[in-house]
Scaffold this motif. Structure first.
Motif, PDB file in Angstrom:
ATOM      1  N   ALA A  30      63.035  30.680  22.863  1.00  0.00           N
ATOM      2  CA  ALA A  30      64.242  31.286  23.446  1.00  0.00           C
ATOM      3  C   ALA A  30      64.558  32.632  22.805  1.00  0.00           C
ATOM      4  O   ALA A  30      64.872  33.609  23.498  1.00  0.00           O
ATOM      5  CB  ALA A  30      65.423  30.326  23.301  1.00  0.00           C
ATOM      6  N   ARG A  31      64.474  32.703  21.484  1.00  0.00           N
ATOM      7  CA  ARG A  31      64.813  33.952  20.795  1.00  0.00           C
ATOM      8  C   ARG A  31      63.827  35.055  21.151  1.00  0.00           C
ATOM      9  O   ARG A  31      64.224  36.196  21.443  1.00  0.00           O
ATOM     10  CB  ARG A  31      64.820  33.715  19.283  1.00  0.00           C
ATOM     11  N   ASN A  32      62.532  34.734  21.144  1.00  0.00           N
ATOM     12  CA  ASN A  32      61.528  35.746  21.457  1.00  0.00           C
ATOM     13  C   ASN A  32      61.562  36.161  22.928  1.00  0.00           C
ATOM     14  O   ASN A  32      61.341  37.328  23.258  1.00  0.00           O
ATOM     15  CB  ASN A  32      60.134  35.228  21.098  1.00  0.00           C
ATOM     16  N   LEU A  33      61.831  35.224  23.806  1.00  0.00           N
ATOM     17  CA  LEU A  33      61.954  35.557  25.226  1.00  0.00           C
ATOM     18  C   LEU A  33      63.119  36.516  25.451  1.00  0.00           C
ATOM     19  O   LEU A  33      63.013  37.472  26.229  1.00  0.00           O
ATOM     20  CB  LEU A  33      62.134  34.292  26.053  1.00  0.00           C
ATOM     21  N   THR A  34      64.223  36.272  24.775  1.00  0.00           N
ATOM     22  CA  THR A  34      65.382  37.160  24.893  1.00  0.00           C
ATOM     23  C   THR A  34      65.048  38.561  24.417  1.00  0.00           C
ATOM     24  O   THR A  34      65.454  39.562  25.024  1.00  0.00           O
ATOM     25  CB  THR A  34      66.565  36.605  24.083  1.00  0.00           C
ATOM     26  N   LEU A  80      65.607  31.898  30.485  1.00  0.00           N
ATOM     27  CA  LEU A  80      64.750  32.331  31.590  1.00  0.00           C
ATOM     28  C   LEU A  80      65.537  32.451  32.891  1.00  0.00           C
ATOM     29  O   LEU A  80      65.313  33.371  33.678  1.00  0.00           O
ATOM     30  CB  LEU A  80      63.582  31.356  31.748  1.00  0.00           C
ATOM     31  N   LEU A  81      66.444  31.528  33.110  1.00  0.00           N
ATOM     32  CA  LEU A  81      67.252  31.580  34.322  1.00  0.00           C
ATOM     33  C   LEU A  81      68.109  32.832  34.337  1.00  0.00           C
ATOM     34  O   LEU A  81      68.240  33.509  35.377  1.00  0.00           O
ATOM     35  CB  LEU A  81      68.138  30.330  34.410  1.00  0.00           C
ATOM     36  N   GLU A  82      68.666  33.172  33.196  1.00  0.00           N
ATOM     37  CA  GLU A  82      69.513  34.377  33.111  1.00  0.00           C
ATOM     38  C   GLU A  82      68.690  35.635  33.347  1.00  0.00           C
ATOM     39  O   GLU A  82      69.121  36.543  34.071  1.00  0.00           O
ATOM     40  CB  GLU A  82      70.180  34.419  31.736  1.00  0.00           C
ATOM     41  N   ILE A  83      67.506  35.707  32.744  1.00  0.00           N
ATOM     42  CA  ILE A  83      66.658  36.887  32.922  1.00  0.00           C
ATOM     43  C   ILE A  83      66.153  36.974  34.357  1.00  0.00           C
ATOM     44  O   ILE A  83      66.049  38.059  34.939  1.00  0.00           O
ATOM     45  CB  ILE A  83      65.476  36.841  31.933  1.00  0.00           C
ATOM     46  N   GLN A  84      65.876  35.827  34.954  1.00  0.00           N
ATOM     47  CA  GLN A  84      65.362  35.782  36.322  1.00  0.00           C
ATOM     48  C   GLN A  84      66.386  36.325  37.320  1.00  0.00           C
ATOM     49  O   GLN A  84      66.010  36.881  38.361  1.00  0.00           O
ATOM     50  CB  GLN A  84      64.981  34.344  36.669  1.00  0.00           C
ATOM     51  N   GLU A  85      67.648  36.198  37.016  1.00  0.00           N
ATOM     52  CA  GLU A  85      68.684  36.731  37.906  1.00  0.00           C
ATOM     53  C   GLU A  85      68.624  38.245  37.996  1.00  0.00           C
ATOM     54  O   GLU A  85      68.976  38.830  39.019  1.00  0.00           O
ATOM     55  CB  GLU A  85      70.065  36.276  37.416  1.00  0.00           C
ATOM     56  N   GLU A  86      68.161  38.891  36.927  1.00  0.00           N
ATOM     57  CA  GLU A  86      68.064  40.358  36.912  1.00  0.00           C
ATOM     58  C   GLU A  86      66.707  40.851  37.388  1.00  0.00           C
ATOM     59  O   GLU A  86      66.622  41.894  38.052  1.00  0.00           O
ATOM     60  CB  GLU A  86      68.334  40.876  35.497  1.00  0.00           C
ATOM     61  N   PHE A  87      65.657  40.098  37.067  1.00  0.00           N
ATOM     62  CA  PHE A  87      64.301  40.544  37.396  1.00  0.00           C
ATOM     63  C   PHE A  87      63.664  39.564  38.374  1.00  0.00           C
ATOM     64  O   PHE A  87      63.235  38.469  37.992  1.00  0.00           O
ATOM     65  CB  PHE A  87      63.457  40.645  36.119  1.00  0.00           C
TER      66      PHE A  87
END
Length: 348
Positions: free
Chosen positions: A33-37, A68-75
């Motif tokens: 999670a930390r590295n993905l962020t 991932l869900l949060e990042i997916q909303e933007e990208f």
């Protein structure tokens, strides 16, 4: 060392190429999670018009799914494949990558890890440009970030030496390994050789064994432009570094016979060179000749390695060469023995 001199003289293309083939970037992540962020948004902002990023969330329990869900909303070009833990069957990285490859929509695949960050936004562009003609595998380079930790210089040196070896041999037409932090190959090659089936029984080897078994003079290219380096943080403790290297060394015994012989000869001959030097000094057997031979070897190394170290962003490590070279060959023999007798059963 003659192979290394070819790498010293090799010049990567300076002009930024235009877009070539569509690319699927694939990342297997377990509890990252930390590295993905920190790293995934940068990978999703690459200067490339036609690419997707496939992240396999491999049985994570640390909130990776929410990240991932949060990042997916933007990208919108982020695709997530989720694997859930089975009560009876434990999955490994090879299983996760296979699912990611199946989910990828493009023929040309580019791999890295969640804890890696490309040096620039041109990483995908330059790696993709190598897929020309018969090329099916592209070997990149992934150095560790320089820090003040006491282990950092040697870890970076060992990674540098490994990189020099596999890049040099690939450049000479004999590829024997690659690093999954920065590696590309085609989907048709993967499925044509039945993926990781030949070595699914071992935990490691999703990168080096795959290249060892499938890389050839005609289908493998290298890419060492600084734009394409993928940086990651090195281990900061001896125990963490030991676990990492034990896992990596355990697959070497499955390399092709000629590659095992070549690597074994290099490790043993380098180690014996220093053992004989020490014995000559201790027993006063032609000590001046022994010192002269070591100095000559060091001068030859510096002459070749100065250019290579600079190319691979490790110019500062030249000054460590006399001491680290001894440590390196000791390390190769120690971990080679460990890898022979110990079986690794986990990838994270």
């Amino acid at each position: 060392m003659s192979n290394h001199s070819k790498l010293a003289g090799y010049k990567p293309g300076e002009t930024l190429p235009g877009p070539s083939v569509p690319i699927s970037v694939i990342i297997s992540a377990r509890n990252e999670a930390r590295n993905l962020t920190a790293n995934l948004p940068y990978i999703l902002q690459q200067n490339y018009p036609d690419y997707e990023v496939v992240v396999i969330n491999d049985c994570s329990t640390d909130g990776s799914a929410e990240v991932l869900l949060e990042i997916q909303e933007e990208f919108k070009h982020l695709k997530v494949v989720t694997i859930t833990e089975h009560a009876r069957y434990k999955t490994g990285k090879k299983f996760a990558l296979t699912l990611g490859i199946k989910a990828a929509k493009h023929e040309h695949l580019l791999f890295t890890d969640a804890d890696c960050k490309p040096a620039t936004l041109n990483w995908v562009t330059r790696m993709a440009a190598n897929f020309t003609g018969a090329t099916q595998i592209v070997l990149g380079y992934s150095p560790y970030t320089k820090t003040g930790n006491f282990l950092n210089p040697f870890i970076r040196f060992e990674t540098l030496k490994t990189g020099i070896n596999y890049l040099s041999f690939a450049l000479s037409g004999d590829p024997y390994m690659g690093i999954g932090r920065n590696l590309a190959y085609t989907k048709s090659l993967f499925f044509g050789v039945k993926g990781f089936a030949a070595h699914m029984h071992v935990m490691g080897g999703d990168d080096d064994l795959f290249v060892n078994q499938n890389g050839t003079r005609d289908n493998t290219a290298i890419e060492i432009h600084p734009d394409t380096f993928t940086y990651t943080d090195a281990k900061t403790t001896l125990s963490g570094w030991y676990r990492q290297k034990k896992r990596h060394m355990g697959v070497g015994k499955l390399y092709k016979n000629n590659h095992r012989r070549m690597l074994s000869f290099d490790a043993v001959s380098g180690f014996l060179f220093y053992i004989l030097f020490i014995l000559c000094l201790v027993f006063k057997f032609e000590p001046l000749w022994a010192v002269g031979l070591v100095v000559f070897r060091l001068i030859l190394q510096i002459f070749i390695y100065c250019k290579v170290f600079k190319k691979l962003d490790c110019n500062d490590l030249v000054w460590y060469l006399p001491f680290f070279d001894i440590m390196y060959y000791t390390y190769l023999n120690v971990f080679g023995l460990i890898g022979t007798f110990i079986k690794t059963t986990r990838w994270k």
